[in-house]
Scaffold this motif. Structure first.
Motif, PDB file in Angstrom:
ATOM      1  N   ASN A  63       0.995  -1.150  -0.009  1.00 26.26           N
ATOM      2  CA  ASN A  63       0.058   0.006  -0.117  1.00 26.26           C
ATOM      3  C   ASN A  63       0.989   1.287   0.069  1.00 26.26           C
ATOM      4  O   ASN A  63       1.782   1.501   0.916  1.00 26.26           O
ATOM      5  CB  ASN A  63      -0.897  -0.021   1.050  1.00 26.26           C
ATOM      6  N   GLU A  64       0.672   2.240  -1.163  1.00 32.36           N
ATOM      7  CA  GLU A  64       1.592   3.256  -1.131  1.00 32.36           C
ATOM      8  C   GLU A  64       2.946   2.905  -0.987  1.00 32.36           C
ATOM      9  O   GLU A  64       3.738   3.526  -0.571  1.00 32.36           O
ATOM     10  CB  GLU A  64       1.148   4.197  -0.067  1.00 32.36           C
ATOM     11  N   HIS A  85      -2.889   1.488  -4.063  1.00 31.60           N
ATOM     12  CA  HIS A  85      -2.515   2.880  -4.364  1.00 31.60           C
ATOM     13  C   HIS A  85      -0.918   2.889  -4.439  1.00 31.60           C
ATOM     14  O   HIS A  85      -0.219   3.867  -3.976  1.00 31.60           O
ATOM     15  CB  HIS A  85      -3.066   4.032  -3.534  1.00 31.60           C
ATOM     16  N   ASN A  86      -0.329   1.998  -5.178  1.00 33.79           N
ATOM     17  CA  ASN A  86       1.406   2.104  -5.153  1.00 33.79           C
ATOM     18  C   ASN A  86       1.432   2.935  -6.468  1.00 33.79           C
ATOM     19  O   ASN A  86       0.727   3.238  -7.229  1.00 33.79           O
ATOM     20  CB  ASN A  86       1.576   0.541  -5.459  1.00 33.79           C
ATOM     21  N   HIS A  87       3.025   3.126  -6.496  1.00 33.82           N
ATOM     22  CA  HIS A  87       3.431   3.647  -7.540  1.00 33.82           C
ATOM     23  C   HIS A  87       4.196   2.720  -8.383  1.00 33.82           C
ATOM     24  O   HIS A  87       4.782   1.919  -7.705  1.00 33.82           O
ATOM     25  CB  HIS A  87       4.239   5.012  -7.251  1.00 33.82           C
TER      26      HIS A  87
END
Ligand code: ZN
Length: 386
Positions: free
Chosen positions: A100-101, A123-125
């Motif tokens: 997550n993130e 919601h990862n990059h």
């Protein structure tokens, strides 16, 4: 060209299992022209077994013959069965590793579907590497893609989670690749890795003889992939059979020890050796039994699945005139031609007019969805499982 040492353990105690001469170099390159497809380049497979670590590999692999550009097409995501599998895997990885993130890097990300999914779920990059990536519409949203092979020059990219699905089996030196990933991770001990490869044990057990292709110099099993990871400085968290045992999923983290001397379990080696001998004995028999089957089949036989298995199957029986078409649900393959034998690849709806008598299904995992599509087209052919 002759590979003289095992690509995993570098051992020289190598046993030749079987030779498959002159197969197409690429099963997944798209050919727009039938004549060009028939004249596709060919190369040899000499399947060999390493008696030291249990790895299987092609001793006649020539790395400079393979190419993975934009016309390379091996997306399986058009299949609902495969999409379900990917979605379940993505969900598992996000939950298991609390993605997550986080920064996610995928090497060999293809058209990016899996990476997009993982990024969306947590919601990862994301950053993906793949030379065959074709840029799409709204590139400003979602992961970033670099249209290159991951290499030494990319080691400055850092990530919390590194994914490489169906990459390792294509490389002539999986050791170099995995060592590079390990050294790029450096002392970021929290980093985790997920690697997926075809499971050769499935091929050996189930006589999946159509899985042997020139694009794969390496055929991993749980024993040999464990060896490779430990040798390259990783600690294995799990090695799981996935996709109904057809794949192996490896979860790993950087090892804390500085010495990496993997041990191979003798029982696993002995078991592998038995499977390998069984496979070598039955390889020819399976081909002969298909020749007998073809003699009894009528006209209008089609193969469902124009991927690696389908191309290998069609090339094994290049003299069987009854097979005029290969079916594939990937719309990018429609109108293209099979490497080596030149059958046209057509979408399922083509069958409505063609009305095949027999459909040969290449992968048992897709049987249910194929059956459904065929029923929806109001057809009632015989099915055979390759
Ligand atoms: Zn070996």
């Amino acid at each position: 060209m002759h590979v003289t040492s095992c690509p995993v353990c570098l051992g020289a105690n190598i046993i030749n299992i079987l030779d498959i001469p002159q197969v197409p170099v690429h099963c997944n390159l798209l050919w727009r022209d039938q004549e060009a497809a028939r004249n596709a380049p060919r190369a040899d497979i000499q399947l060999s077994f390493c008696a030291s670590c249990g790895h299987l590999f092609n001793q006649k692999f020539e790395p400079n013959r393979t190419a993975y550009g934009e016309s390379y097409e091996n997306t399986l995501d058009f299949s609902p069965r495969f999409s379900d599998y990917s979605a379940t895997l993505a969900r598992y990885l996000v939950d298991q590793y609390d993605l997550n993130e986080k920064e996610i890097m995928e090497i060999g990300s293809g058209q990016g579907d899996f990476l997009r999914l993982i990024c969306k779920l947590g919601h990862n990059h994301g950053i993906g590497f793949d030379p065959s990536y074709v840029p799409q519409g709204n590139a400003r949203e979602g992961p970033e893609f670099i249209r290159e092979f991951y290499g030494e020059r990319h080691r400055s990219y850092s990530a919390d989670f590194i994914i490489a699905r169906h990459v390792l089996e294509h490389l002539d030196s999986p050791r170099e690749f995995l060592s590079l990933i390990r050294s790029a991770i450096g002392d970021r001990k929290h980093a985790r890795v997920y690697v997926e490869v075809p499971n050769i044990l499935y091929t050996l057990r189930d006589l999946g003889i159509w899985d042997l292709i020139f694009e794969h110099p390496s055929y991993f099993n749980a024993t040999s992939i464990r060896y490779l990871f430990e040798f390259c400085g990783f600690e294995i968290l799990a090695v799981k059979e996935r996709f109904k045992n057809q794949f192996l999923g490896v979860e790993a983290r950087p090892a804390t020890a500085t010495e990496h001397a993997p041990k191979v379990d003798d029982d696993s080696l002995a078991m592998l050796r038995d499977y390998v001998e069984h496979f070598a004995r039955h390889h020819v028999e399976k081909i002969e039994s298909w020749h007998r089957k073809f003699d009894s089949l009528g006209r209008k036989v089609v193969v469902w699945g124009a991927g690696s298995k389908g191309v290998t199957f069609l090339n094994t029986f290049s003299d069987v005139a009854a097979i005029e078409y290969a079916i594939d649900i990937n719309p990018r393959k429609a109108g293209m031609f099979i490497a080596g034998t030149g059958q046209e690849i057509v979408p399922p709806k083509f069958l409505q007019g063609y009305r095949p008598e027999t459909i040969i299904v290449m992968n048992t995992n897709y049987m249910a969805e194929i059956n459904q599509m065929v029923q929806d087209l109001d057809l009632a052919p015989d099915f055979l499982l390759a």
